[in-house]
Design an enzyme around this catalytic site. Structure first.
Site, mmCIF file in Angstrom:
data_model
loop_
_atom_site.group_PDB
_atom_site.id
_atom_site.type_symbol
_atom_site.label_atom_id
_atom_site.label_comp_id
_atom_site.label_asym_id
_atom_site.label_seq_id
_atom_site.Cartn_x
_atom_site.Cartn_y
_atom_site.Cartn_z
ATOM 1 N N CYS A 11 0.844 -1.202 0.000
ATOM 2 C CA CYS A 11 0.000 0.000 0.000
ATOM 3 C C CYS A 11 0.882 1.257 0.000
ATOM 4 O O CYS A 11 2.087 1.170 0.237
ATOM 5 C CB CYS A 11 -0.918 -0.017 1.215
ATOM 6 N N CYS A 14 3.060 1.555 3.080
ATOM 7 C CA CYS A 14 4.161 0.585 3.094
ATOM 8 C C CYS A 14 5.308 1.097 2.222
ATOM 9 O O CYS A 14 6.481 1.022 2.613
ATOM 10 C CB CYS A 14 3.689 -0.775 2.593
#
Length: 81
Positions: A11, A14
């Protein structure tokens, strides 16, 4: 050498954590390897229930948030000792 694992599905948060780690490594001249753990089935093995997770040298340091840069610098320098 630091063994850094970014735990998450890839994501934006991340990716931001991975970029921040790389930035700190470069600026502080740290020896480190960054691996990304993206398999959801492995998250629990690392004790991560919320992503992104930050795992350094076998220790879970953060999950569910992105640490501020100064905190990350401190953690990585301490882990390198």
């Amino acid at each position: 050498m630091l063994d850094i694992k970014i735990i998450g599905k890839g994501c934006p948060n991340c990716e931001k954590l991975a970029s921040l780690c790389q930035e700190v490594i470069n600026e502080e001249n740290l020896q480190a390897r960054i691996d990304k753990v993206t398999d959801v089935n492995e998250f629990a093995d690392y004790g991560v229930m919320m992503t992104p997770g930050l795992y350094v040298n076998g220790k879970l340091l953060s999950q569910g948030k992105i640490p501020v840069k100064s905190t990350l610098i401190s953690w990585l320098e301490k882990a390198e000792e």
